[in-house]
Structure formats: structure tokens, C-alpha cells
Design a protein around this motif. Structure first.
Motif, short mmCIF file in Angstrom:
data_model
loop_
_atom_site.label_atom_id
_atom_site.label_comp_id
_atom_site.label_asym_id
_atom_site.label_seq_id
_atom_site.Cartn_x
_atom_site.Cartn_y
_atom_site.Cartn_z
N ARG A 202 77.67 -103.43 -18.32
CA ARG A 202 77.19 -103.23 -19.61
C ARG A 202 76.89 -101.99 -20.03
O ARG A 202 77.23 -101.36 -21.15
CB ARG A 202 76.13 -104.31 -20.26
N GLN A 244 69.93 -104.24 -21.05
CA GLN A 244 71.40 -104.47 -21.32
C GLN A 244 71.68 -106.30 -21.67
O GLN A 244 72.34 -106.14 -22.60
CB GLN A 244 72.33 -103.89 -20.25
N LEU A 248 73.09 -107.16 -25.19
CA LEU A 248 74.09 -108.02 -25.08
C LEU A 248 73.98 -109.16 -26.24
O LEU A 248 74.85 -109.55 -27.04
CB LEU A 248 74.68 -108.39 -23.70
#
Length: 481
Positions: A202, A244, A248
Motif C-alpha cells: 500500500r 496504511q 485503505l
């Protein structure tokens, strides 16, 4: 002055207690919950108004938080998909299972907006019987949650997103240092070990889309029963990997709401040309090469915050992140500003409902969008006022952060007026080059410097003399030695 990223560890008593109490009065900080709010919280903690039918307690979720945290908003489980790629299960505390729209708890949450953190105490958004008890995703406690299931391909790109209500049960309360050690020494089981794999993937996607994550050391108040200290905390890789997963989810939530035509986004406009031009001048002053063909996001990833002139530049970079706000929309009309410049994509806050008001609403909006059903009326009724409420609450939280650090710095240094310290100049005012900010090596203080006869050497070491420090009356001030 650059914004300080503050963490509070521990809870000291005196001698700053009285000054901190005065600060809470000055900032109009709500403390004790009204009796009717406490009564409602105790009642619903003992017997929630409703619980979801779906049971996902067999999934071994875990949480990652600072060691002393008990208001646990998120729990995760990571796995590999049989055909390749990854599955992220992210459970978010379902505050709406306990808070009745229009009730006393709801009204008080709208008054408080966010949890506020002081060195001597925390002023929670919800009564602790909920935020640190029944609604918190504590280990071995069955809780209602808003469960996100996000399937990623082998490169970490989102393929599908599903949001449902479910009962969940965390198995372990982990902290960042322990997670980092377990992953580094290879003892982490796969659901935890995958945090690194997915986090790195990511992170690479963030690079591709031009997003940025500033690696700026945090100023941390460390408190014991008798004293306060200040320290610099360099974020661990595990912090970034965990962030992350939250990022996300925030991006997936924004996409769901935009597709449905109703929602609220966390937005940040692109930095104006003047701000970028100023940053280029700062880079030149700090002897940092910034070729015109190199994007800003690529440059900051090449810097090492342990190098003084790099750290000074990274502090200056935080100025480009000012201006963030919340944007509500409805009726299928995409707002003119729908992206967050630092994320380089649409994004929203949805992963901390125990500590932030807006997240309870984004959960409801995303549940409705995922199920392709109408948004609850109580959400629509509050939607238009949420951006202003969050703006006011965020300003108060920022004021608390700044004032608390100023007070602790003054208390720490009050008996050392006249002493000389080693420091690095991390900021210089545009039109007053002899005025700026220095970061001390020891103790971990960031404060104003002024009074010299010449321009301050941005990014360079400087010996400074402490001119004043008095908690409650005078902030810390240095002069060039």
C-alpha cells in the motif's frame, strides 16, 4: 511554528495539575458528563438497544495501539486469498449500537466532538463505561462492530469492498513496539506478519498516486507520578504499516459514498503555488537539491529525519497540509473538492468512532451504500452541520495540544533560565529572519527563538540561551547565545 505531533504517555499528578485545570477552563473543555448522559451510558452498556445477527467471533482479530490505550476503535485480521492477493478484515467499534439519535448521549457527543488528551487526564467523547468498556474492542470481549472486508490483488490494489454489522471478538491487544519486534524476528503468525507485506504494498501504491506520509518525529509527553518529561519519538515502520490499513479503509469509504451520492469526506486542497515556491526557497537555504522535474512527494521520501537539515525541511513540509476540512454532499452531486491532497485520492475519517464524532456517521453512510439502501434519516438530518462541528472540535483539539506542550516545556525548564543549550533551527519567519523556531537536542523542546542581530541559520546547529520559561504565564523563549 511547525505543528507538533504529540503523544501523551502516563498520567502525572502535580505540580502542573492546577495550571492544566485552568487551561481546561480557558478552552471551555467539557469534563464531567451530565447525570442523564451517564445514566444512559450505563443503561446501554449493560443492555445495548440492539445487536447484529451476524456472528464473526470465530475470526481471531487483534488490535494495535499504544500500551496504555483502552479506547480501542479498530481490530484487524489479515489473510491470503486462495487465488492470490489478500483479504483485510477491519472491525470498527459500532458506537451507533449504543447511542440513540436525539438522546442524551448523542447530544453530548455533538457538544464534545472529539476526545481531548491532556498530560494529566483524557477528556473522552463518550463516557468511559462505553469508550473504554462495552463499546471498546478489548481482548476477549464480544462487541458489535462495523466490519469491513476489503479484498486486494497481489499488488495490494482494492478489488472489492463489503461493509456489514457483525459481532466480533478480539484475541490480543498488541502495541507497536511488540508488533515491530515480532515481525522483525520472524515470530509473528501470518495474520500479523502480513501487516508488513500489505503495508509495504500500500505504501508503494501511495508513491504511485503521488500521496505523501511525512516521517516527522513526534514530541511525546512522558508522565510519572511525580514529574513530566519530554522525548522525541521516531515512528516505527509498524506505525506506517498500520496506518496504511486505516488509510485503505478511509479511501474505500470515500469511494463507497461517492458512488452512492451521499456522504462526508475529509478534504485538503492542493497547496497554492506560493506555498510550494516558499518550500523551494527553504530547500535551497537548507542545501537540499530539488530539481524541477522531481515531484514534491518523491523529494520528501528521499529525506532522513535523523539529519538536522532534513528534519527542518520535513517540519516546513507540514505547512502544505494546512487547510484540511470536511465536505458533506448529497443528492448525487460530487463536491467540487472531493480529494485529500496528501492522500492524492478521495478519503474520509471512519476508523475512530470512539474518539471522533464524524466516524459514527461515515459508518452509517457506508453501511447504507454497501447494502444499496437508503441512508437513515438521523444521519441525513445531521449531515450538513457536521463539517462545521468537526472544524470547531478539531480547532479545540489542536489548541489543547499546543497549549499542553507549551506548559510542559515551561515547567520542565523553569529553573534553567539563563542556561545555554544545543539546538537546530527548524523554522525562520519570512519577513523577520531573526525570529524562528529551534528544536533542542536535550530535553525534547521545540520553542521560539528571537533577539539575535542576524538572520537565523535555517537547518543549522545553533547555541541558544533560555530567556524565559514559566508555566501559566510565559511560554519558553530562547535567544541566540
Amino acid at each position: 511554528m511547525p505543528r507538533r505531533h504529540l503523544r501523551v504517555t502516563g498520567a502525572a499528578r502535580e505540580p502542573l495539575g492546577a495550571v492544566l485545570r485552568e487551561l481546561r477552563t480557558k478552552l471551555d473543555v467539557p469534563e464531567e458528563f451530565p447525570a442523564d448522559v451517564v445514566a444512559e451510558a450505563e443503561r446501554v452498556a449493560a443492555a445495548p438497544p440492539w445487536l447484529p445477527d451476524r456472528d464473526e467471533t470465530a475470526v481471531p482479530f487483534f488490535t494495535i495501539d499504544p500500551p496504555t490505550s483502552t479506547d480501542l476503535d479498530q481490530a484487524m485480521h489479515l489473510s491470503r486469498r486462495p487465488g492470490g492477493g489478500y483479504r483485510v478484515r477491519y472491525a470498527i467499534a459500532d458506537v451507533a449500537a449504543y447511542v440513540t439519535p436525539g438522546g442524551a448521549l448523542d447530544a453530548e457527543a455533538h457538544r464534545r466532538v472529539t476526545t481531548l488528551y491532556f498530560p494529566d487526564e483524557k477528556v473522552p467523547l463518550h463516557p468511559t463505561v462505553l469508550s473504554e468498556g462495552a463499546a471498546s474492542l478489548l481482548p476477549d470481549q464480544t462487541c458489535p462492530a462495523v466490519l469491513w472486508t476489503i479484498d486486494l490483488d497481489a499488488d495490494g490494489r482494492t478489488e472489492t469492498t463489503d461493509v456489514v454489522r457483525a459481532l466480533v471478538r478480539s484475541r490480543a491487544k498488541l502495541d507497536y513496539a511488540g508488533v515491530q519486534k515480532a515481525i522483525d524476528d520472524g515470530t509473528a503468525e501470518e495474520p500479523l506478519a502480513l501487516l508488513k507485506d500489505i503495508g509495504l504494498l500500500r505504501g508503494q501504491l501511495e508513491v504511485e498516486r503521488g500521496g505523501i506520509s511525512l516521517d516527522v518525529p513526534e514530541q511525546e509527553i512522558v508522565a510519572s507520578d511525580t514529574a513530566y518529561e519530554l522525548a522525541y519519538r521516531a515512528p516505527l515502520p509498524a506505525d506506517a504499516w498500520n496506518a496504511q490499513i486505516s488509510l485503505l479503509t478511509g479511501m474505500a469509504a470515500a469511494d463507497l459514498m461517492l458512488a452512492a451520492g451521499t456522504g462526508i469526506l475529509r478534504t485538503l486542497p492542493a497547496a497554492p503555488d506560493g506555498a510550494v515556491g516558499r518550500l523551494r526557497r527553504t530547500a535551497k537555504a537548507l542545501h537540499i537539491e530539488w530539481p524541477h522535474h522531481v515531484p514534491y512527494s518523491d523529494l520528501i521520501r528521499s529525506l532522513d529525519p535523523r539529519v538536522p537539515h532534513h528534519a527542518a525541511f520535513l517540519q516546513e513540509c507540514t505547512t502544505l497540509l494546512r487547510g484540511a476540512g470536511y465536505t458533506a454532499f448529497r443528492g448525487g452531486e460530487t463536491p467540487a473538492l472531493a480529494t485529500h491532497a496528501a492522500v492524492a485520492a478521495p478519503y474520509t475519517h471512519c476508523t475512530a468512532p470512539l474518539r471522533r464524532l464524524v466516524d459514527r456517521y461515515t459508518s452509517e453512510l457506508c453501511l447504507a451504500a454497501s447494502a444499496e439502501r437508503g441512508v437513515p434519516e438521523w444521519v441525513l438530518t445531521a449531515l450538513d452541520e457536521l463539517p462545521k462541528e468537526m472544524a470547531d472540535g478539531t480547532r479545540r483539539a489542536n489548541s489543547v495540544e499546543r497549549e499542553c506542550v507549551d506548559l510542559v516545556e515551561a515547567a520542565l525548564l523553569r529553573h534553567r533560565v539563563g542556561e545555554i543549550f544545543d539546538a537546530v533551527v527548524v523554522d525562520v519567519k519570512d519577513h523577520e529572519q531573526a525570529v524562528g523556531t529551534v528544536q533542542l537536542t536535550e530535553p525534547a523542546v521545540v520553542a521560539r527563538v528571537e533577539g539575535g542581530a542576524s538572520a537565523l541559520p535555517l537547518g543549522e546547529r545553533l547555541r541558544v540561551r533560555l530567556a524565559q520559561a514559566d508555566p501559566g504565564t510565559a511560554k519558553v523563549l530562547f535567544t541566540p547565545a
